[in-house]
Design an enzyme around this catalytic site. Structure first.
Site, PDB file in Angstrom:
ATOM      1  N   GLU A 269       0.809  -1.233   0.000  1.00  0.00           N
ATOM      2  CA  GLU A 269       0.000   0.000   0.000  1.00  0.00           C
ATOM      3  C   GLU A 269       0.842   1.282   0.000  1.00  0.00           C
ATOM      4  OE1 GLU A 269      -2.709  -0.470   3.283  1.00  0.00           O
ATOM      5  OE2 GLU A 269      -3.493  -2.361   2.524  1.00  0.00           O
TER       6      GLU A 269
ATOM      7  N   GLU B  52      -6.528 -10.647  -1.258  1.00  0.00           N
ATOM      8  CA  GLU B  52      -7.334 -10.411  -0.041  1.00  0.00           C
ATOM      9  C   GLU B  52      -8.821 -10.325  -0.382  1.00  0.00           C
ATOM     10  OE1 GLU B  52      -5.804  -7.110   2.273  1.00  0.00           O
ATOM     11  OE2 GLU B  52      -3.720  -7.635   1.832  1.00  0.00           O
TER      12      GLU B  52
END
Ligand code: G3I
Length: 398
Positions: free
Chosen positions: A182, A297
């Site tokens: 991220e 995810e």
């Protein structure tokens, strides 16, 4: 359920013995203690073994798996624990939901706490499962001591020592590492798209290269992955972020930094826009650089979806079907992991945010098994998507 803090030597030996016994008995068509199923309803019995997600995924040349909480594994040989059983049956690849993050591994600047991760590796070994490492460098879940300890002078060494000690400990046993997680955040306004994170502030933009280069030295076998979220849709915000992720990957590639894969987190919304041409073309752009893609995810948020559990289940399954139907035909897509296996343990029911809590107070149902470990419509949508990809068997690396 017993929640032991670590796998003792005796437990490991007993479980290993049961596991190898289980393999032999399974060949003979007999169910052993370790492989024993929980009391089966007809629903449950039609999803184990050859009917499992991992078996159907393997037929399409894919890994299938989920995020796990190692403390929840019940390692007693005769266990009927549904969490342990379902993870063992369904997944060919596991990732720790939290256990490999800095905050879990680093109780102090000078110490490491590996017991839960060792437990995860022990479990995966018993069940013939691979492991993704999540993660080595992230702006979140840094330990409390980090803010007062990390300085511009020591941050480089803190990062590289952490990577050497963690990735080095499990070297050769990890399928892929989320080396940097991220790192892109367009609203921060930088031309390189980088998030104004502690790592950026302490080290500068080169922290990304440093992390990848160090991970390659620490574990030359793991596929080194850049992992991010909100890059799935064709909305202006997500298209812009996806573009910055692609530029980052191209920069790393052009500079000879070792990077082998991109993780598309895929936290999707049940009643939001659907992924489409933008993501498809991103995956193809990534393929031209020789990189694999993992869906890392996957789960479907139903906080804004009115209606009964059945309505939720049907909408969730639709998103799984459409999303995997779009992505699995791409030859460089190699693994599909959901963020949890059952609705009994999902961050979407733990996190009390506006974007997770349903107005009717009902719990979310984002995963392929419900809270009773009964397969949901999403399970069958996933399995059908794997079956549809069977003709595309992805046997060799791109
Ligand atoms: O373990 C402590 C416990 O001791 C304490 O009593 C409790 C009080 O709040 O907190 C517990 O820690 C929580 C931890 O999950 C374990 O449950 C943290 O507060 C909580 O912040 C943490 O949330 C995790 C979150 O990442 C932040 O690390 C979620 O479980 C996890 O699902 C989520 O996963 C992230 C991925 O790593 C990256 N992509 C997005 C994804 C979802 O947010």
């Amino acid at each position: 359920m017993r929640v032991p803090s670590q796998l003792t030597r005796r437990e490991f030996a007993r479980a290993a013995a049961m596991s190898s016994l289980g393999a032999g008995l399974a060949i003979a068509g007999i169910s052993s203690g370790w492989a024993r199923k929980p009391k089966n309803t007809p629903e449950k019995s039609r999803v184990d073994g050859p009917l499992s997600l991992k078996t159907h995924a393997a037929a399409a040349g894919l890994l299938a798996g989920c995020a796990v909480v190692p403390e929840l594994f019940d390692l007693t040989p005769a266990s009927n624990d549904p969490y342990t059983h379902t993870v063992a049956q369904q997944a060919s690849i596991l990732v720790a939901e939290n256990a490999m993050k800095w905050s879990s591994l680093r109780p102090s600047p000078t110490t490491y706490e590996f017991s839960n991760v060792d437990r995860l590796f022990g479990f995966a070994q018993l069940n013939g499962q691979q492991i993704r490492g999540h993660n080595l460098c992230w702006h979140e879940q840094l330990p409390a001591w980090f803010a007062s300890t990390a300085t511009k002078e020591n941050a480089h060494s803190l990062l590289t020592q952490h990577i050497f000690n963690v990735a080095g400990r499990y070297a050769g046993r990890v399928h892929s590492w989320d080396v940097v997680n991220e790192a892109i955040h367009v609203p921060d306004g930088r031309s390189d798209g980088l998030r104004k994170s502690p790592w950026l502030g302490l080290i500068g933009p080169e922290y990304v290269e440093i992390a990848f280069a160090t991970a390659a030295q620490a574990d030359s076998k793991a596929r080194l992955t850049y992992n991010d979220y909100d890059i799935e849709l064709d909305t202006p915000e997500q298209s812009a972020k996806r573009g910055q992720v692609l530029m980052l990957i191209r920069r790393l590639h052009a500079r000879g930094i070792p990077i082998h894969a991109v993780g598309i987190q895929s936290h999707l919304q049940a009643n939001g826009p659907r992924a489409g041409a933008g993501l498809q073309s991103f995956i193809r752009d990534v393929a031209t650089l020789g990189l694999e893609v993992y869906i890392t995810e996957l789960d479907i948020n139903t906080h804004a979806l009115p209606g009964s559990p059945e309505v939720q289940d049907s909408a969730v399954a639709d998103v799984y079907r459409q999303y995997l139907g779009l992505l699995l035909p791409e030859p460089n897509v190699r693994a599909v992991l959901t963020w949890g296996i059952s609705d009994a343990h999902t961050w979407l029911n733990q996190s009390k945010q506006l974007w997770t809590v349903r107005p009717d107070g009902a719990r979310q149902r984002p995963l392929p098994f419900d809270e009773n470990y009964t397969p949901t419509a999403a399970f069958f949508a996933m399995r059908d998507a794997f079956d549809a990809g069977r003709h595309l068997v992805k046997s060799s690396a791109i």
